[in-house]
Design a protein around this motif. Structure first.
Motif, mmCIF file in Angstrom:
data_model
loop_
_atom_site.group_PDB
_atom_site.id
_atom_site.type_symbol
_atom_site.label_atom_id
_atom_site.label_comp_id
_atom_site.label_asym_id
_atom_site.label_seq_id
_atom_site.Cartn_x
_atom_site.Cartn_y
_atom_site.Cartn_z
ATOM 1 N N ARG A 113 9.196 1.486 4.198
ATOM 2 C CA ARG A 113 7.910 2.132 3.370
ATOM 3 C C ARG A 113 7.990 3.753 3.189
ATOM 4 N N ARG A 145 6.904 14.538 6.281
ATOM 5 C CA ARG A 145 5.737 13.211 5.879
ATOM 6 C C ARG A 145 5.238 13.025 7.618
ATOM 7 N N ARG A 172 -1.345 5.640 6.275
ATOM 8 C CA ARG A 172 -1.067 6.621 7.118
ATOM 9 C C ARG A 172 -1.362 5.929 8.507
ATOM 10 N N ARG A 199 0.899 -1.314 -0.006
ATOM 11 C CA ARG A 199 -0.165 -0.057 -0.124
ATOM 12 C C ARG A 199 0.928 1.108 0.008
ATOM 13 N N ALA A 200 0.738 2.239 -1.012
ATOM 14 C CA ALA A 200 1.638 3.238 -1.170
ATOM 15 C C ALA A 200 1.138 4.366 -0.163
ATOM 16 N N ALA A 201 0.108 4.681 0.180
ATOM 17 C CA ALA A 201 -0.189 5.979 0.796
ATOM 18 C C ALA A 201 -0.807 5.596 2.210
ATOM 19 N N SER A 222 7.055 5.772 1.413
ATOM 20 C CA SER A 222 6.097 6.739 0.805
ATOM 21 C C SER A 222 4.922 6.867 1.996
ATOM 22 N N TRP A 223 5.257 6.080 3.056
ATOM 23 C CA TRP A 223 4.092 6.350 4.209
ATOM 24 C C TRP A 223 4.113 7.519 4.857
ATOM 25 N N ARG A 224 2.923 8.013 5.343
ATOM 26 C CA ARG A 224 2.713 9.277 6.055
ATOM 27 C C ARG A 224 2.400 9.006 7.684
ATOM 28 N N ASP A 250 -4.616 3.818 8.702
ATOM 29 C CA ASP A 250 -4.415 2.296 8.424
ATOM 30 C C ASP A 250 -3.838 1.604 9.530
#
Ligand SMILES: C[S@@+](CC[C@H](N)C(=O)[O-])C[C@H]1O[C@@H](n2cnc3c(N)ncnc32)[C@H](O)[C@@H]1O
Length: 239
Positions: free
Chosen positions: A73, A103, A53, A49-51, A75-77, A121
């Motif tokens: 990961r 981020r 949170r 999962r790219a995005a 790209s996670w925020r 998430d």
């Protein structure tokens, strides 16, 4: 069980924040391994999962949860909450040095200060629960995290369990750990006095699992252990 509240900002003050990165790695043999495995657990749970949170509860001190997760990961925020300003500042410094602040949103406060919606998430609660006095407050914190997660979302819960005074052998081993890392006899006594008075860990693994269930999670699976410390992954129960 109700217990008098503790002010985390007073307990985790500037002097504790200044020594935290070093002291936490002595007090918890395997501090970095626990954070690395936490990242592996959440990465395996959420896949590519790219995005995603991630809610990091009690982020103060090192911000290590975010550093370890970002390595796997990128790209996670993250949203990190902590009520102790000095601890939050120490984490912010670390995250800035790693280029991770853009981020990350850092919130001085508690989970209850975040919007009451399932907008994350996954979540982490590392090294916090045994500092929260009483089962009622522990359940409230877990339930507050659960409300911010959708059904099935993973939570990594890590911290001390067992009643320290009922585990004299583990206390002896823990004292040797401090000696091994250069503490004097007087410093070791001070550490023992502090751990015996200063926290309220769940009494057993069963107690941890019960708290998780009462807070809105499945009982959880343990993936790490170091003396009093355990780490579990538990999934948000179906809503
Ligand atoms: C032992 S430190 C752990 C920090 C970090 N998670 C780590 O793994 O190194 C505990 C942190 O939890 C914070 N804390 C205490 N009670 C809290 C609560 N109810 N909600 C969020 N954070 C809390 C403290 O201020 C402190 O910064």
């Amino acid at each position: 069980m109700t217990a008098p509240p503790v002010d985390p900002a007073a307990k985790f003050d500037a002097s504790r924040a200044a020594e935290y990165a070093v002291q936490s790695r002595i007090a918890l043999a395997g501090y970095d391994a626990c954070h690395e495995l936490t990242a592996c657990v959440l990465a395996a749970s959420l896949g590519e999962r790219a995005a995603a949170r991630i809610l990091v509860v009690g982020v103060g001190g090192t911000g290590q949860e975010i550093i370890s997760l970002s390595t796997l990961r990128p790209s996670w925020r993250f949203v990190g909450v902590d009520p102790a300003p000095a601890m939050l500042q120490a984490a912010a410094g670390n995250l800035q040095a790693q280029g991770l602040l853009e981020r990350t949103e850092l919130v001085e406060g508690s989970v209850d200060d975040l919007p009451d919606e399932a907008s994350f998430d996954a979540a982490t609660l590392i090294g916090v629960l045994h500092h929260v006095p009483g089962d009622e407050a522990k359940q409230r914190l877990l339930a507050s995290i659960a409300r911010r997660l959708p059904s099935g979302a993973p939570l990594v819960l890590a911290g001390n369990h067992y009643r320290y005074a009922e585990q004299p052998f583990l206390l002896d081993v823990w004292a040797e750990r401090w000696r091994q890392q250069g503490a004097t006899a007087q410093e070791v006594q001070a550490k023992l006095g502090k751990i015996l008075q200063g926290a309220d860990p769940p009494a057993s693994e069963e107690a941890v699992k019960q708290l998780l269930e009462q807070g809105g999670f499945e009982p959880g699976q343990r993936f790490f252990q170091s003396l009093f410390w355990g780490a579990w992954v538990a999934h948000r129960s179906a809503i």
